[in-house]
Design a protein around this motif. Structure first.
Motif, short mmCIF file in Angstrom:
data_model
loop_
_atom_site.label_atom_id
_atom_site.label_comp_id
_atom_site.label_asym_id
_atom_site.label_seq_id
_atom_site.Cartn_x
_atom_site.Cartn_y
_atom_site.Cartn_z
N ARG A 185 0.80 -1.27 -0.10
CA ARG A 185 -0.03 0.08 -0.03
C ARG A 185 0.92 1.08 0.04
O ARG A 185 0.28 2.18 -0.78
CB ARG A 185 -0.98 -0.01 1.34
CG ARG A 185 -1.50 1.12 1.49
CD ARG A 185 -2.39 1.13 2.90
NE ARG A 185 -1.37 1.31 3.90
CZ ARG A 185 -1.60 1.39 5.07
NH1 ARG A 185 -2.62 1.01 5.45
NH2 ARG A 185 -0.45 1.58 5.71
N ASP A 186 2.00 1.19 0.59
CA ASP A 186 2.86 2.42 0.89
C ASP A 186 4.11 2.50 0.24
O ASP A 186 5.07 3.34 0.71
CB ASP A 186 3.23 2.62 2.42
CG ASP A 186 1.97 2.51 3.29
OD1 ASP A 186 0.78 3.01 2.92
OD2 ASP A 186 2.11 2.06 4.48
N GLY A 188 4.83 3.98 -2.76
CA GLY A 188 5.30 5.14 -2.90
C GLY A 188 5.83 6.19 -2.00
O GLY A 188 6.79 6.83 -1.86
N GLU A 189 5.10 6.04 -0.74
CA GLU A 189 5.53 6.66 0.46
C GLU A 189 7.09 6.45 1.00
O GLU A 189 7.84 7.33 1.45
CB GLU A 189 4.63 6.72 1.36
CG GLU A 189 3.13 7.20 1.13
CD GLU A 189 2.14 7.39 2.01
OE1 GLU A 189 2.61 6.81 3.27
OE2 GLU A 189 0.99 7.52 1.92
N ARG A 217 7.68 7.10 -9.37
CA ARG A 217 7.05 7.89 -8.31
C ARG A 217 6.94 9.21 -8.96
O ARG A 217 6.08 9.99 -8.54
CB ARG A 217 8.21 7.91 -6.89
CG ARG A 217 7.40 8.51 -5.72
CD ARG A 217 6.01 8.33 -5.36
NE ARG A 217 5.66 8.96 -4.09
CZ ARG A 217 4.70 8.90 -3.65
NH1 ARG A 217 3.48 8.29 -4.26
NH2 ARG A 217 4.28 9.39 -2.52
N GLY A 220 4.47 9.72 -11.51
CA GLY A 220 3.13 9.33 -11.34
C GLY A 220 2.73 8.32 -12.10
O GLY A 220 1.35 7.88 -12.20
N THR A 222 2.78 3.87 -12.83
CA THR A 222 3.56 2.64 -12.58
C THR A 222 3.74 1.68 -13.85
O THR A 222 3.11 1.34 -14.59
CB THR A 222 2.47 1.89 -11.71
OG1 THR A 222 1.97 2.66 -10.52
CG2 THR A 222 3.14 0.83 -10.88
N ILE A 280 -0.11 1.79 -8.58
CA ILE A 280 -0.31 2.33 -7.06
C ILE A 280 0.93 3.22 -6.68
O ILE A 280 0.80 3.88 -5.53
CB ILE A 280 -0.33 1.32 -6.10
CG1 ILE A 280 0.68 0.40 -6.03
CG2 ILE A 280 -1.82 0.47 -6.41
CD1 ILE A 280 0.91 -0.53 -5.00
N ALA A 282 1.61 6.02 -7.32
CA ALA A 282 1.67 7.55 -7.28
C ALA A 282 0.60 7.81 -6.03
O ALA A 282 0.44 8.95 -5.65
CB ALA A 282 1.04 8.24 -8.46
N ARG A 283 -0.16 6.93 -5.67
CA ARG A 283 -1.25 7.06 -4.64
C ARG A 283 -1.27 5.82 -3.74
O ARG A 283 -1.13 4.82 -4.06
CB ARG A 283 -2.52 7.47 -5.30
CG ARG A 283 -3.17 6.29 -5.93
CD ARG A 283 -4.24 6.60 -6.87
NE ARG A 283 -5.04 5.67 -7.62
CZ ARG A 283 -4.50 5.37 -8.78
NH1 ARG A 283 -3.71 5.94 -9.53
NH2 ARG A 283 -5.01 4.14 -9.58
N ARG A 284 -1.78 6.27 -2.55
CA ARG A 284 -1.86 5.17 -1.50
C ARG A 284 -3.22 4.61 -1.45
O ARG A 284 -4.52 5.25 -1.69
CB ARG A 284 -1.95 5.99 -0.08
CG ARG A 284 -1.87 5.22 1.34
CD ARG A 284 -1.62 6.01 2.21
NE ARG A 284 -1.01 5.42 3.41
CZ ARG A 284 -1.53 5.03 4.61
NH1 ARG A 284 -2.95 5.16 4.58
NH2 ARG A 284 -0.96 4.45 5.50
N THR A 285 -3.46 3.28 -1.64
CA THR A 285 -4.63 2.50 -1.78
C THR A 285 -5.30 2.48 -0.37
O THR A 285 -4.68 2.47 0.73
CB THR A 285 -4.34 1.10 -2.23
OG1 THR A 285 -3.53 1.19 -3.64
CG2 THR A 285 -5.56 0.26 -2.34
#
Length: 327
Positions: A185-186, A188-189, A217, A220, A222, A280, A282-285
């Protein structure tokens, strides 16, 4: 912490009540899914679970809070000091620290192996100087301390219908499955923090490396190679979920609705990632709130029905003491 929960757990000391209440606030603010599932436990069980989460989150914030420290040396210093304080708290069963006081009380009350906390602190320290993992085995070694031991810490609180050693491998797997889900899930972060919690050899098999992940990243987007690697990671994670699932029936029936709810909500994150075709970076699921609410409502109905059927049986605290003696 609600007065009802503290009273049900038999926690009368004012300092301890304050410590447990702080841990509950940390849980409510930092772990939405985890906290939601915890609400399905018997009131007497909740303070101990909050104590474990509060400590884990406190340590994790030393490692990851972007605004708390100017450099890694300061984080390492505070983490080392925390480890020394944890060792002392576990050895004496008490602490003046507002989080460790609840942890020490919980660990002593449920006879949780201190080695689990040592392993956890070791993995937290790794996060300060380890940016990636060359193999699946290396990642699993890290996750033993950062995730598997969380399941093992919780097991005495949840209670079992078999000797605890039989349920332990499944509890460890559940902790690992949850953390792998968080890694996916994370992703990208974590890249923003300079970390990759995906095995380098698995990535390389799909033509993926750190530069490609960083490009995804920034752009944006994948890349298809990254999506293929993520799909393989999801497959590995689902296999661990299957092993973990076999342990739910080994838990005290009163605890099963909580663990099953957490199981469903975390595994739903994987389903959402797959629905997005693993795009995913670019964004958190996230799992939609209505779905969370519906799953929690089912869990609450199950937990309420169980309590109504067994309101005259042993309390969870007494049950865990009996089970602990059988290990």
């Amino acid at each position: 912490m609600t007065t009802r929960e503290l009273d049900a757990a038999g926690i009368d000391d004012l300092r301890l009540r304050a410590a447990y209440s702080r841990c509950r606030r940390i849980n409510a603010q930092g772990g939405a899914t985890y906290f939601l599932a915890t609400r399905l436990l018997a009131p007497a069980q909740r303070p101990a679970v909050h104590a474990l989460y509060g400590f884990a989150r406190y340590a994790d914030d030393i490692v990851d809070d972007p605004d708390a420290y100017e450099n890694t040396d300061a984080r390492a210093r505070d983490l080392m000091a925390l480890r020394a304080s944890v060792d002392e708290a576990l050895a004496t069963g008490r602490s003046s620290h507002p989080v460790l006081a609840a942890l020490a009380h919980t660990a002593a009350r449920y006879r949780i192996d201190p080695a689990y906390f040592t392993a956890f602190m070791r993995s937290m320290r790794m996060d300060l100087d380890t940016a990636d993992y060359p193999t699946w085995e290396a990642l699993r070694s890290y996750m033993y301390g950062s995730a598997a031991v969380i399941g093992l810490q919780l097991l005495p609180i949840l209670g079992t219908t078999v000797p605890r050693r039989e349920a332990a491998p499944h509890a460890a797997s559940l902790g690992v499955a949850f953390q792998l889900t968080n890694f996916l899930r994370d992703v990208g972060e974590d890249l923003d923090r300079g970390r990759i919690y995906l095995p380098a050899d698995l990535l390389a098999a799909h033509g993926v490396d750190r530069p490609l992940l960083n490009w995804c990243r920034r752009a944006g987007h994948t890349d298809m190679r990254v999506r293929a690697a993520l799909r393989e990671m999801i497959g590995l994670t689902r296999g661990i979920y299957r092993h973990a699932a076999r342990g739910i029936r080994l838990l005290d029936p009163a605890s099963r609705p909580c663990v099953h709810t957490a199981f469903v909500l975390y595994s739903a994150i994987l389903t959402r990632i797959e629905a997005a075709d693993c795009a995913i970076i670019a964004r958190r699921t996230i799992v939609p709130r209505p779905y969370k609410t519906a799953v929690a409502a089912c869990g609450l109905a199950s937990a309420t029905a169980h309590r109504a059927r067994h309101q005259h049986t042993h309390s969870p605290l007494r049950r865990q003491a009996v089970e602990g003696a059988a290990t």
